[in-house]
Design a protein around this motif. Structure first.
Motif, PDB file in Angstrom:
ATOM      1  N   ASP A 279       5.267  -6.021   1.066  1.00  0.00           N
ATOM      2  CA  ASP A 279       3.634  -6.556   1.292  1.00  0.00           C
ATOM      3  C   ASP A 279       4.403  -8.105   1.497  1.00  0.00           C
ATOM      4  O   ASP A 279       4.165  -9.572   1.608  1.00  0.00           O
ATOM      5  CB  ASP A 279       2.485  -6.531   1.294  1.00  0.00           C
TER       6      ASP A 279
ATOM      7  N   GLU B 257      -8.430  -6.374   1.266  1.00  0.00           N
ATOM      8  CA  GLU B 257      -7.752  -6.430  -0.293  1.00  0.00           C
ATOM      9  C   GLU B 257      -7.556  -7.554  -0.492  1.00  0.00           C
ATOM     10  O   GLU B 257      -6.817  -8.124  -0.385  1.00  0.00           O
ATOM     11  CB  GLU B 257      -7.250  -4.554   0.079  1.00  0.00           C
TER      12      GLU B 257
ATOM     13  N   ASP C 223       2.140   1.704   0.595  1.00  0.00           N
ATOM     14  CA  ASP C 223       2.294   2.251   1.036  1.00  0.00           C
ATOM     15  C   ASP C 223       3.730   2.361   1.431  1.00  0.00           C
ATOM     16  O   ASP C 223       3.555   3.163   2.009  1.00  0.00           O
ATOM     17  CB  ASP C 223       1.432   1.738   1.938  1.00  0.00           C
TER      18      ASP C 223
ATOM     19  N   ASP D 249       5.610  -4.326  -2.943  1.00  0.00           N
ATOM     20  CA  ASP D 249       4.516  -2.900  -2.030  1.00  0.00           C
ATOM     21  C   ASP D 249       3.344  -3.673  -3.223  1.00  0.00           C
ATOM     22  O   ASP D 249       2.958  -2.974  -4.471  1.00  0.00           O
ATOM     23  CB  ASP D 249       4.956  -2.265  -1.966  1.00  0.00           C
TER      24      ASP D 249
ATOM     25  N   ASN E  55      -0.545  -2.906  -2.116  1.00  0.00           N
ATOM     26  CA  ASN E  55      -0.806  -1.770  -1.649  1.00  0.00           C
ATOM     27  C   ASN E  55      -0.418  -0.672  -1.634  1.00  0.00           C
ATOM     28  O   ASN E  55      -1.488   0.718  -1.415  1.00  0.00           O
ATOM     29  CB  ASN E  55      -1.766  -2.507  -0.340  1.00  0.00           C
TER      30      ASN E  55
ATOM     31  N   CYS F  67      -5.774  -8.370  -4.362  1.00  0.00           N
ATOM     32  CA  CYS F  67      -3.997  -7.983  -5.164  1.00  0.00           C
ATOM     33  C   CYS F  67      -4.503  -9.104  -5.396  1.00  0.00           C
ATOM     34  O   CYS F  67      -3.762 -10.442  -5.527  1.00  0.00           O
ATOM     35  CB  CYS F  67      -3.403  -7.180  -3.860  1.00  0.00           C
TER      36      CYS F  67
END
Length: 355
Positions: free
Chosen positions: A202, A161, A198, A194, A196, A163
């Motif tokens: 990250d 992905e 979850d 964060d 994504n 971002c």
């Protein structure tokens, strides 16, 4: 004593940077980088531009900017004409009051020139031209640090992905727009992000230089991928065993949780070797036969070798050790070792070969 231009040039060459590479990283045209290193100050449209480029170039190279400015001032002062000794070329033919008057006038002139030079050095970072369009950057390694301006965007590849982060506001507090929301940054503090959704940070974002009173000066921000981020891999059940093994990489250890490990490396012959641990800064050195290297790792490591068989690599973790095969003789290789989370929630320490 090393000159200003020599200091910039030797530092750049020691880091292995070309003019084109630095130009892309700093947005400074090559002709101005060359002019700074050659001390051709007349190439700049004005001193504010020169000082702004010098500050940006020096910060990018990791040099002391105040020291660079002092070296520049010294050059400018040396270029000032008409020393006092020349003004008093025939002192004995003049009376003492006239000599004193000439000397005082000369000192006033020098003081005025010095003031103009010192006063024109910007106290704030160079400000972006108001008509310049927002820039887009890609985080290609483990971190990205530079001065950002309103509207600038950063693209981050997180697994499969991509971002997008946008610097939306330079007011207090500074605001980033991320997928699914926004983040407020505080000066000189790490902020977990964060990307994504979850619930796991990250990325760590650090704001280190910012003044809401001068938004055109931008903000110095560092984006670090979180070293504890463990990507999840989904295996296609329709793949053959060989295809699944290629997708999954070579599994070194399997565990219900991740744990640190060490790399014990011994060099069998002359070799250029590079490593990057936990998505932090990269280190590169030349090694000779018999040299040894131990690298502690929390989660991930990337290895580069100019000759695969010149390196004997042993991985040690949780009381177990495995000798790794990096490649064939004379082969240039890039290897990733990282923890991967399986579909069933277990973790695998996996070796990947990058092309």
């Amino acid at each position: 004593m090393e000159s200003l231009g020599d200091k910039l040039k030797t530092t750049r060459e020691a880091k292995g940077y070309t003019y084109d590479f630095v130009g892309r990283e700093t947005n400074i045209a090559r002709r101005y980088l060359e002019a700074l290193e050659n001390e051709h100050f007349s190439k700049f449209p004005g001193e504010p531009y020169l000082l702004g480029f010098l500050r940006n170039y020096g910060e990018y190279l990791g040099l002391n900017v105040d020291e660079l400015f002092s070296m520049y001032r010294a050059i400018k002062i040396q270029e000032q004409p008409v020393p006092v000794e020349q003004l008093l070329k025939s002192p004995h033919s003049l009376s003492r009051p006239v000599i004193a008057l000439i000397a005082a006038a000369a000192l006033l002139v020098l003081a005025g020139v010095s003031y103009l030079i010192f006063a024109r050095i910007p106290a704030e970072p160079p400000q972006r031209n108001l008509i310049q369009l927002p820039m887009e950057y890609t985080l290609e390694g483990s971190f990205l640090e530079r001065r950002f301006y309103k509207g600038d965007t950063i693209l981050v590849n997180l697994g499969n992905e991509q971002c997008r982060i946008e610097l939306r506001s330079l007011e207090d507090p500074l605001t980033l727009i991320i997928p699914g929301g926004s983040v407020k940054l505080n000066l000189s503090g790490d902020t977990g992000v964060d990307l994504n959704g979850d619930g796991i940070a990250d990325m760590l974002v650090t704001l280190s230089d910012y003044d809401p009173r001068t938004p055109n000066a931008g903000a110095l921000i560092r984006f670090d991928l979180n070293v504890n981020y463990v990507p999840e891999i989904t295996l296609n059940p329709d793949l053959s065993p060989d295809q699944a093994a290629a997708q999954a990489g070579t599994v070194i250890f399997t565990s219900t949780n991740t744990y640190p490990f060490t790399m014990d490396i011994q060099f069998q012959s002359y070799c250029m070797f590079r490593w990057e641990v936990d998505r932090r800064e990269r280190t590169e050195r030349y090694f000779s036969r018999g040299d040894k290297l131990t690298i502690p790792v929390q989660n991930t490591i990337r290895l580069w070798s100019s000759n695969a068989t010149a390196v004997t690599t042993e991985l040690n973790g949780a009381g177990r050790n495995v000798t790794l095969n990096l490649g064939t003789a004379g082969e240039v290789v890039v290897i990733d070792l990282r923890w991967i989370r399986d579909n069933d929630g277990r973790f695998r320490l996996t070796q990947y070969r990058l092309e």
